[in-house]
Design a protein around this motif. Structure first.
Motif, PDB file in Angstrom:
ATOM      1  N   GLU A  89     -31.867  16.571 -20.621  1.00 56.71           N
ATOM      2  CA  GLU A  89     -32.104  15.264 -20.619  1.00 56.71           C
ATOM      3  C   GLU A  89     -31.453  14.450 -19.483  1.00 56.71           C
ATOM      4  O   GLU A  89     -31.909  13.751 -18.666  1.00 56.71           O
ATOM      5  CB  GLU A  89     -32.206  14.443 -21.951  1.00 56.71           C
ATOM      6  CG  GLU A  89     -33.348  14.687 -22.713  1.00 56.71           C
ATOM      7  CD  GLU A  89     -33.246  14.353 -24.156  1.00 56.71           C
ATOM      8  OE1 GLU A  89     -32.113  13.744 -24.548  1.00 56.71           O
ATOM      9  OE2 GLU A  89     -34.236  14.291 -25.003  1.00 56.71           O
ATOM     10  N   HIS A  92     -32.420  15.649 -16.109  1.00 55.82           N
ATOM     11  CA  HIS A  92     -33.769  15.031 -15.905  1.00 55.82           C
ATOM     12  C   HIS A  92     -33.479  13.628 -15.190  1.00 55.82           C
ATOM     13  O   HIS A  92     -34.044  13.213 -14.181  1.00 55.82           O
ATOM     14  CB  HIS A  92     -34.449  15.244 -16.830  1.00 55.82           C
ATOM     15  CG  HIS A  92     -35.888  14.546 -16.484  1.00 55.82           C
ATOM     16  ND1 HIS A  92     -36.346  13.189 -16.728  1.00 55.82           N
ATOM     17  CD2 HIS A  92     -36.995  15.212 -15.868  1.00 55.82           C
ATOM     18  CE1 HIS A  92     -37.671  13.040 -16.402  1.00 55.82           C
ATOM     19  NE2 HIS A  92     -38.066  14.119 -15.901  1.00 55.82           N
ATOM     20  N   ARG A  93     -32.836  12.898 -15.965  1.00 50.07           N
ATOM     21  CA  ARG A  93     -32.393  11.516 -15.455  1.00 50.07           C
ATOM     22  C   ARG A  93     -31.587  11.437 -14.067  1.00 50.07           C
ATOM     23  O   ARG A  93     -32.079  10.644 -13.210  1.00 50.07           O
ATOM     24  CB  ARG A  93     -31.567  10.885 -16.523  1.00 50.07           C
ATOM     25  CG  ARG A  93     -31.543   9.403 -16.650  1.00 50.07           C
ATOM     26  CD  ARG A  93     -30.955   8.484 -17.906  1.00 50.07           C
ATOM     27  NE  ARG A  93     -30.091   9.347 -18.603  1.00 50.07           N
ATOM     28  CZ  ARG A  93     -30.003  10.123 -19.702  1.00 50.07           C
ATOM     29  NH1 ARG A  93     -31.243  10.171 -20.196  1.00 50.07           N
ATOM     30  NH2 ARG A  93     -29.219  10.846 -20.247  1.00 50.07           N
ATOM     31  N   LEU A  95     -31.982  13.526 -11.819  1.00 46.68           N
ATOM     32  CA  LEU A  95     -33.069  14.368 -10.706  1.00 46.68           C
ATOM     33  C   LEU A  95     -33.861  12.985 -10.448  1.00 46.68           C
ATOM     34  O   LEU A  95     -34.213  12.812  -9.257  1.00 46.68           O
ATOM     35  CB  LEU A  95     -33.790  15.270 -11.410  1.00 46.68           C
ATOM     36  CG  LEU A  95     -34.433  16.344 -10.527  1.00 46.68           C
ATOM     37  CD1 LEU A  95     -33.444  17.023  -9.584  1.00 46.68           C
ATOM     38  CD2 LEU A  95     -35.046  17.519 -11.186  1.00 46.68           C
ATOM     39  N   THR A  96     -34.377  12.407 -11.480  1.00 44.24           N
ATOM     40  CA  THR A  96     -35.378  11.474 -11.145  1.00 44.24           C
ATOM     41  C   THR A  96     -35.099  10.058 -11.068  1.00 44.24           C
ATOM     42  O   THR A  96     -35.491   9.148 -10.397  1.00 44.24           O
ATOM     43  CB  THR A  96     -36.350  11.098 -12.225  1.00 44.24           C
ATOM     44  OG1 THR A  96     -35.689  11.048 -13.699  1.00 44.24           O
ATOM     45  CG2 THR A  96     -37.155  12.752 -12.606  1.00 44.24           C
ATOM     46  N   GLU A  97     -33.555   9.489 -11.453  1.00 46.06           N
ATOM     47  CA  GLU A  97     -33.258   8.108 -11.184  1.00 46.06           C
ATOM     48  C   GLU A  97     -32.007   8.179 -10.063  1.00 46.06           C
ATOM     49  O   GLU A  97     -31.699   7.066 -10.158  1.00 46.06           O
ATOM     50  CB  GLU A  97     -32.617   7.759 -12.668  1.00 46.06           C
ATOM     51  CG  GLU A  97     -33.832   7.722 -13.695  1.00 46.06           C
ATOM     52  CD  GLU A  97     -33.666   7.058 -15.054  1.00 46.06           C
ATOM     53  OE1 GLU A  97     -32.271   6.566 -15.166  1.00 46.06           O
ATOM     54  OE2 GLU A  97     -34.434   7.227 -15.836  1.00 46.06           O
ATOM     55  N   TRP A 115     -29.258  10.788  -4.420  1.00 43.75           N
ATOM     56  CA  TRP A 115     -30.596  11.359  -4.757  1.00 43.75           C
ATOM     57  C   TRP A 115     -30.168  12.613  -4.625  1.00 43.75           C
ATOM     58  O   TRP A 115     -29.803  13.230  -3.361  1.00 43.75           O
ATOM     59  CB  TRP A 115     -31.639  10.844  -4.031  1.00 43.75           C
ATOM     60  CG  TRP A 115     -31.714   9.276  -4.241  1.00 43.75           C
ATOM     61  CD1 TRP A 115     -31.405   8.202  -3.538  1.00 43.75           C
ATOM     62  CD2 TRP A 115     -32.667   8.691  -5.518  1.00 43.75           C
ATOM     63  NE1 TRP A 115     -31.908   7.057  -4.485  1.00 43.75           N
ATOM     64  CE2 TRP A 115     -32.523   7.531  -5.437  1.00 43.75           C
ATOM     65  CE3 TRP A 115     -33.206   9.502  -6.525  1.00 43.75           C
ATOM     66  CZ2 TRP A 115     -33.162   6.602  -6.412  1.00 43.75           C
ATOM     67  CZ3 TRP A 115     -33.938   8.500  -7.671  1.00 43.75           C
ATOM     68  CH2 TRP A 115     -33.857   7.473  -7.371  1.00 43.75           C
ATOM     69  N   PHE A 119     -38.018  12.380  -2.554  1.00 41.94           N
ATOM     70  CA  PHE A 119     -39.402  12.117  -3.200  1.00 41.94           C
ATOM     71  C   PHE A 119     -40.285  11.477  -2.211  1.00 41.94           C
ATOM     72  O   PHE A 119     -41.285  11.511  -2.168  1.00 41.94           O
ATOM     73  CB  PHE A 119     -39.341  11.426  -4.611  1.00 41.94           C
ATOM     74  CG  PHE A 119     -38.582  12.177  -5.676  1.00 41.94           C
ATOM     75  CD1 PHE A 119     -39.356  13.150  -6.226  1.00 41.94           C
ATOM     76  CD2 PHE A 119     -37.375  11.887  -5.977  1.00 41.94           C
ATOM     77  CE1 PHE A 119     -38.715  13.660  -7.415  1.00 41.94           C
ATOM     78  CE2 PHE A 119     -36.956  12.506  -7.028  1.00 41.94           C
ATOM     79  CZ  PHE A 119     -37.474  13.355  -7.721  1.00 41.94           C
ATOM     80  N   ASN A 125     -36.763  18.283   1.860  1.00 45.76           N
ATOM     81  CA  ASN A 125     -36.129  19.081   0.869  1.00 45.76           C
ATOM     82  C   ASN A 125     -36.053  20.434   1.397  1.00 45.76           C
ATOM     83  O   ASN A 125     -36.715  21.021   2.239  1.00 45.76           O
ATOM     84  CB  ASN A 125     -36.822  18.984  -0.290  1.00 45.76           C
ATOM     85  CG  ASN A 125     -36.766  17.447  -0.712  1.00 45.76           C
ATOM     86  OD1 ASN A 125     -35.693  16.920  -1.162  1.00 45.76           O
ATOM     87  ND2 ASN A 125     -37.817  16.949  -1.144  1.00 45.76           N
ATOM     88  N   LEU A 160     -35.017  24.851 -10.616  1.00 45.37           N
ATOM     89  CA  LEU A 160     -35.837  23.924 -11.132  1.00 45.37           C
ATOM     90  C   LEU A 160     -36.844  24.706 -11.992  1.00 45.37           C
ATOM     91  O   LEU A 160     -37.413  24.107 -13.020  1.00 45.37           O
ATOM     92  CB  LEU A 160     -36.554  22.951 -10.342  1.00 45.37           C
ATOM     93  CG  LEU A 160     -35.495  22.038  -9.901  1.00 45.37           C
ATOM     94  CD1 LEU A 160     -36.316  20.954  -8.603  1.00 45.37           C
ATOM     95  CD2 LEU A 160     -34.455  21.425 -10.727  1.00 45.37           C
TER      96      LEU A 160
END
Length: 163
Positions: A89, A92-93, A95-97, A115, A119, A125, A160
């Protein structure tokens, strides 16, 4: 009627071929192992491709000072919890935030986000498909577990997807 047997190796090769067609760079795990022809890992316990991760973080976050970018990478390295779900978790945070960092600029303390994935511009990337990537996990009781997934997908040096 004869039927040909599909082997695990054939499926692995097909997956790699299809991913290469999608723009992934193929690397053979034993070649980049610590004892390989072109080592990219300091030890078999390393699961990150640090050179690719560092390069991507710099490319994606050019306005963030180098020291803060290095701090973000250290935060990923230190990520560990006895609870696998909690670690996942947290990752993931990140990675996404983005990863929160602070640094000094013009005599004052500033906060920013680093980052790990671009995205907005996916072509910015780094995509790698790796097979036969051996990881040795040392347990606190002194034992070791060797793991070698057939195929791993890395984005910017981060594993990933494990197949």
């Amino acid at each position: 009627m004869t039927t040909s047997k599909i082997t695990e190796s054939a499926i692995e090769d097909l997956a790699i071929e299809l991913l290469e067609q999608q723009g992934y760079q193929y690397l053979y795990g034993p070649d980049i192992a610590p004892d390989g022809e072109t080592p990219r890992r300091a030890s078999f316990e390393d699961v990150l491709l640090f050179d690719r991760l560092s390069s991507a973080v710099s490319r994606i976050n050019p306005s963030v000072p180098e020291e803060a970018r290095a701090d973000a990478i250290r935060q990923i390295e230190r990520l560990s919890s006895p609870e696998l779900i909690a670690s996942n978790e947290t990752f993931h945070r990140m990675l996404t935030e983005g990863i929160s960092v602070t640094y000094q600029k013009d005599g004052s303390r500033r906060g920013d986000l680093v980052w790990l994935i671009d995205f907005d511009q996916p072509a910015n990337n780094d995509f790698v498909v790796l097979n036969q990537f051996t990881v040795i996990d040392s347990s606190p009781n002194g034992g070791q577990a060797n793991k070698r997934p057939d195929v791993i997908l890395f984005v910017n040096g981060l594993p990933l997807v494990v197949i």
